[in-house]
Write a protein that holds these residues in place. Structure first.
Motif, mmCIF file in Angstrom:
data_model
loop_
_atom_site.group_PDB
_atom_site.id
_atom_site.type_symbol
_atom_site.label_atom_id
_atom_site.label_comp_id
_atom_site.label_asym_id
_atom_site.label_seq_id
_atom_site.Cartn_x
_atom_site.Cartn_y
_atom_site.Cartn_z
ATOM 1 N N ASP A 12 0.853 -1.187 0.078
ATOM 2 C CA ASP A 12 -0.007 0.122 -0.051
ATOM 3 C C ASP A 12 0.918 1.213 0.014
ATOM 4 O O ASP A 12 1.910 1.156 0.546
ATOM 5 C CB ASP A 12 -0.873 0.068 1.255
ATOM 6 N N GLU A 13 0.348 2.217 -0.697
ATOM 7 C CA GLU A 13 1.176 3.526 -0.559
ATOM 8 C C GLU A 13 2.487 3.497 -1.455
ATOM 9 O O GLU A 13 3.638 3.779 -1.040
ATOM 10 C CB GLU A 13 1.435 4.043 0.717
ATOM 11 N N ALA A 14 2.566 2.505 -2.378
ATOM 12 C CA ALA A 14 3.730 1.896 -3.288
ATOM 13 C C ALA A 14 4.606 3.463 -3.866
ATOM 14 O O ALA A 14 5.757 3.075 -4.041
ATOM 15 C CB ALA A 14 3.378 1.112 -4.256
ATOM 16 N N HIS A 15 3.722 4.412 -3.985
ATOM 17 C CA HIS A 15 4.379 5.609 -4.429
ATOM 18 C C HIS A 15 5.491 6.080 -3.444
ATOM 19 O O HIS A 15 6.476 6.815 -3.889
ATOM 20 C CB HIS A 15 3.573 6.568 -5.103
ATOM 21 N N ASN A 16 5.410 5.598 -2.493
ATOM 22 C CA ASN A 16 6.560 6.262 -1.196
ATOM 23 C C ASN A 16 7.515 5.438 -0.913
ATOM 24 O O ASN A 16 8.266 5.320 -0.175
ATOM 25 C CB ASN A 16 5.777 6.521 -0.001
ATOM 26 N N LEU A 17 7.355 4.162 -1.812
ATOM 27 C CA LEU A 17 8.541 3.039 -1.530
ATOM 28 C C LEU A 17 9.821 3.528 -1.789
ATOM 29 O O LEU A 17 10.698 3.333 -0.716
ATOM 30 C CB LEU A 17 8.020 1.822 -2.155
ATOM 31 N N ILE A 18 10.299 4.172 -2.865
ATOM 32 C CA ILE A 18 11.428 4.343 -3.246
ATOM 33 C C ILE A 18 12.201 5.417 -2.130
ATOM 34 O O ILE A 18 13.199 5.420 -1.704
ATOM 35 C CB ILE A 18 11.551 5.069 -4.594
ATOM 36 N N ASP A 19 11.129 6.562 -1.731
ATOM 37 C CA ASP A 19 11.665 7.617 -0.783
ATOM 38 C C ASP A 19 11.974 6.813 0.496
ATOM 39 O O ASP A 19 12.782 7.208 1.120
ATOM 40 C CB ASP A 19 10.396 8.536 -0.411
ATOM 41 N N THR A 20 10.925 5.770 0.851
ATOM 42 C CA THR A 20 11.315 5.085 2.027
ATOM 43 C C THR A 20 12.702 4.376 2.192
ATOM 44 O O THR A 20 13.340 4.288 2.975
ATOM 45 C CB THR A 20 10.286 4.279 2.455
#
Length: 134
Positions: A12-20
Motif C-alpha cells: 500500500d502507498e507504493a509511490h512512497n516506497l522509493i523514498d522510504t
C-alpha cells in the motif's frame, strides 16, 4: 525474518516506497552535531589517552580527524565581512570521492574505522563520557 517464498506481496502507498528505501540508507548530519561530537571525542581522547592501546589511540585520532573534516565540509563559508553565508549555500550533493579528496580523507580506511567503532562501542563510551562530564 519472514519467509516470502511463493507469496505475493502487496504494498500500500507504493509511490512512497522509493523514498522510504532511500531514507533507510541516508543520514542527516549538521555542523552543530559534528561540533559536539568533535568536542566530546577530543575530551575523551585527552582524558583516556594514557589508558588506550596505541592502536586504539590511533583509531580515536583518525575518527576525530574524520569528524572535524565533515564538520568543516558542513560549515558555511565566511563572506568578505566575516559573516557566515546563508545555510542554503552549503546544502549540496557531493560525490563521495570528491568529498574524501578535498578534505584529505582519501588515505583513511573508512571500513577499518567503521569496524573499530562497532567493535569498541566508542559511541556508547562517548555518550557515557559526555553524560558524566555535564
Amino acid at each position: 525474518g519472514v519467509r516470502l517464498g511463493g507469496s505475493v506481496v502487496l504494498i500500500d502507498e507504493a509511490h512512497n516506497l522509493i523514498d522510504t528505501i532511500n531514507e533507510m540508507h541516508s543520514v542527516t548530519l549538521s555542523a552543530r552535531h559534528l561540533s559536539e561530537c568533535s568536542a566530546q571525542l577530543a575530551q575523551y581522547e585527552e582524558r583516556y589517552s594514557g589508558r588506550l592501546k596505541p592502536s586504539n589511540r590511533t583509531m580515536v585520532r583518525r575518527l576525530l580527524f574524520v569528524v572535524r573534516a565533515l564538520r568543516k565540509a558542513l560549515t558555511p563559508p565566511r563572506t568578505a565581512n566575516g559573516a557566515a553565508a546563508a545555510a542554503a549555500a552549503v546544502e549540496r550533493m557531493v560525490h563521495v570521492n570528491a568529498l574524501l579528496s578535498v578534505y584529505d580523507l582519501d588515505n583513511i580506511n573508512l571500513l577499518e574505522l567503521k569496524h573499530f567503532c562497532e567493535k569498541s562501542l566508542i559511541a556508547n563510551k562517548l555518550q557515557g563520557f559526555a553524560e558524566k562530564s555535564q
